[in-house]
Design an enzyme around this catalytic site. Sequence first.
Site, PDB file in Angstrom:
ATOM      1  N   HIS A 170       0.838  -1.197   0.000  1.00  0.00           N
ATOM      2  CA  HIS A 170       0.000   0.000   0.000  1.00  0.00           C
ATOM      3  C   HIS A 170       0.877   1.252   0.000  1.00  0.00           C
ATOM      4  O   HIS A 170       0.893   2.031   0.963  1.00  0.00           O
ATOM      5  CB  HIS A 170      -0.937  -0.002   1.216  1.00  0.00           C
ATOM      6  CG  HIS A 170      -2.021  -1.008   1.109  1.00  0.00           C
ATOM      7  ND1 HIS A 170      -2.469  -1.749   2.174  1.00  0.00           N
ATOM      8  CD2 HIS A 170      -2.764  -1.422   0.055  1.00  0.00           C
ATOM      9  CE1 HIS A 170      -3.433  -2.567   1.777  1.00  0.00           C
ATOM     10  NE2 HIS A 170      -3.621  -2.376   0.497  1.00  0.00           N
ATOM     11  N   CYS A 179       3.395 -13.217   3.524  1.00  0.00           N
ATOM     12  CA  CYS A 179       4.122 -13.118   4.801  1.00  0.00           C
ATOM     13  C   CYS A 179       3.947 -14.422   5.589  1.00  0.00           C
ATOM     14  O   CYS A 179       2.836 -14.949   5.677  1.00  0.00           O
ATOM     15  CB  CYS A 179       3.574 -11.950   5.599  1.00  0.00           C
ATOM     16  SG  CYS A 179       4.231 -11.827   7.282  1.00  0.00           S
ATOM     17  N   GLU A 204      -5.827  -9.002   3.228  1.00  0.00           N
ATOM     18  CA  GLU A 204      -5.358 -10.108   4.077  1.00  0.00           C
ATOM     19  C   GLU A 204      -6.541 -10.901   4.618  1.00  0.00           C
ATOM     20  O   GLU A 204      -6.537 -12.139   4.600  1.00  0.00           O
ATOM     21  CB  GLU A 204      -4.522  -9.586   5.248  1.00  0.00           C
ATOM     22  CG  GLU A 204      -4.034 -10.697   6.160  1.00  0.00           C
ATOM     23  CD  GLU A 204      -3.378 -10.183   7.434  1.00  0.00           C
ATOM     24  OE1 GLU A 204      -3.675 -10.729   8.519  1.00  0.00           O
ATOM     25  OE2 GLU A 204      -2.579  -9.226   7.355  1.00  0.00           O
ATOM     26  N   THR A 211      -3.168  -9.662  11.007  1.00  0.00           N
ATOM     27  CA  THR A 211      -1.825  -9.492  11.587  1.00  0.00           C
ATOM     28  C   THR A 211      -1.519  -8.061  12.000  1.00  0.00           C
ATOM     29  O   THR A 211      -0.699  -7.839  12.894  1.00  0.00           O
ATOM     30  CB  THR A 211      -0.737  -9.937  10.588  1.00  0.00           C
ATOM     31  OG1 THR A 211      -0.884  -9.198   9.374  1.00  0.00           O
ATOM     32  CG2 THR A 211      -0.814 -11.422  10.302  1.00  0.00           C
ATOM     33  N   CYS A 215       1.095 -10.054  14.312  1.00  0.00           N
ATOM     34  CA  CYS A 215       2.518 -10.384  14.224  1.00  0.00           C
ATOM     35  C   CYS A 215       3.316  -9.586  15.249  1.00  0.00           C
ATOM     36  O   CYS A 215       2.934  -8.475  15.643  1.00  0.00           O
ATOM     37  CB  CYS A 215       3.046 -10.167  12.807  1.00  0.00           C
ATOM     38  SG  CYS A 215       3.483  -8.488  12.390  1.00  0.00           S
ATOM     39  N   SER A 248      -3.287   1.983   3.821  1.00  0.00           N
ATOM     40  CA  SER A 248      -2.509   1.054   4.639  1.00  0.00           C
ATOM     41  C   SER A 248      -3.172   0.857   5.998  1.00  0.00           C
ATOM     42  O   SER A 248      -3.236   1.784   6.815  1.00  0.00           O
ATOM     43  CB  SER A 248      -1.083   1.587   4.832  1.00  0.00           C
ATOM     44  OG  SER A 248      -0.411   0.889   5.850  1.00  0.00           O
ATOM     45  N   ASN A 298      -2.202  -0.930   8.627  1.00  0.00           N
ATOM     46  CA  ASN A 298      -1.337  -0.835   9.807  1.00  0.00           C
ATOM     47  C   ASN A 298      -0.959   0.615  10.098  1.00  0.00           C
ATOM     48  O   ASN A 298      -0.786   0.993  11.257  1.00  0.00           O
ATOM     49  CB  ASN A 298      -0.101  -1.730   9.648  1.00  0.00           C
ATOM     50  CG  ASN A 298       0.915  -1.193   8.682  1.00  0.00           C
ATOM     51  OD1 ASN A 298       1.783  -0.401   9.045  1.00  0.00           O
ATOM     52  ND2 ASN A 298       0.844  -1.618   7.433  1.00  0.00           N
ATOM     53  N   SER A 341       4.609  -0.332   5.068  1.00  0.00           N
ATOM     54  CA  SER A 341       4.744  -0.205   3.617  1.00  0.00           C
ATOM     55  C   SER A 341       5.447   1.086   3.205  1.00  0.00           C
ATOM     56  O   SER A 341       5.375   1.487   2.044  1.00  0.00           O
ATOM     57  CB  SER A 341       3.363  -0.254   2.955  1.00  0.00           C
ATOM     58  OG  SER A 341       2.725  -1.481   3.214  1.00  0.00           O
TER      59      SER A 341
END
Length: 288
Positions: A44, A101, A131, A170, A200, A228, A230, A272
Amino acid sequence: MEERKITLAKTAGFCFGVERAVNKVYEQADIKHGPVYTYGPIIHNEEVVRDLEKRGVSVIRSPEDAGSLEKGTVVIRSHGVSEDIYSRLGEAGFMVEDATCPFVLKIHRIVQQYSAEGYEIVIIGNEAHPEVEGVRGWCGRARTTVINSREAAEKYMPQNAKKVCVVSQTTFNYKKFQELVEIIRKKGYIKDIRVLNTICNATEERQNEARKLAEASDIMIVIGGRSSSNTQKLYEICKEECENTYYIQTVNDLSGLSFGHVDSVGITAGASTPKKIIEEVQEYVRKL
């Protein structure tokens, strides 16, 4: 006047999974054994995607899109895909390079196993995220529920009240994951609930570091693409601790801003975000 303190989070930028996926695409582009594609944007980040386009790498967004394309190599991005997409790309004559991943692959194995054992699957995450879309493709959509809010957790009613397996996207906010799991646990009619924290380690560490840095900073800058997941979570976490938190994609988004007489600026970035963009932001903030 003392020099302004600028602190960059140690975990800012590419995580292991993203770096691995991006490197794999560049390697394939350099080999030049036919066309190279990625299934969805490799990350992203628009800058990286544009650079890959200049090198001849195209984006496939669905198996149907692939039908009319010249056969070549498709790189599966770190988000992963469903079992069905692997099969359909192979049947269409494409070579598949899997850059999923390892943390995401672990979730695929978990939901596949528990689904086969008769468990309903609950995924804590964003239903529209690639995901999560991929994970759902390993356990059957009919018996899978995606939960992203307290309201959804409170309304959740399993079809089979006896066996439920809970996993997480994650990159989900760890604190929020715990809150939603607690709501589900309190449903006394679920006889067997298995909760597996599949956030993660890198994501959890990045979020914890961002929170501490935001607490100690007068201004916080979070760098990453608007799509994105995250990075959005990092922004939410930082905004809770530091009111003056800015979400930017590149240094250009800081144009026209003046930080005035602030003593400390914290900087973090999503998984990213390339190193080059982070360095440009650092340099710009030093001159403000």
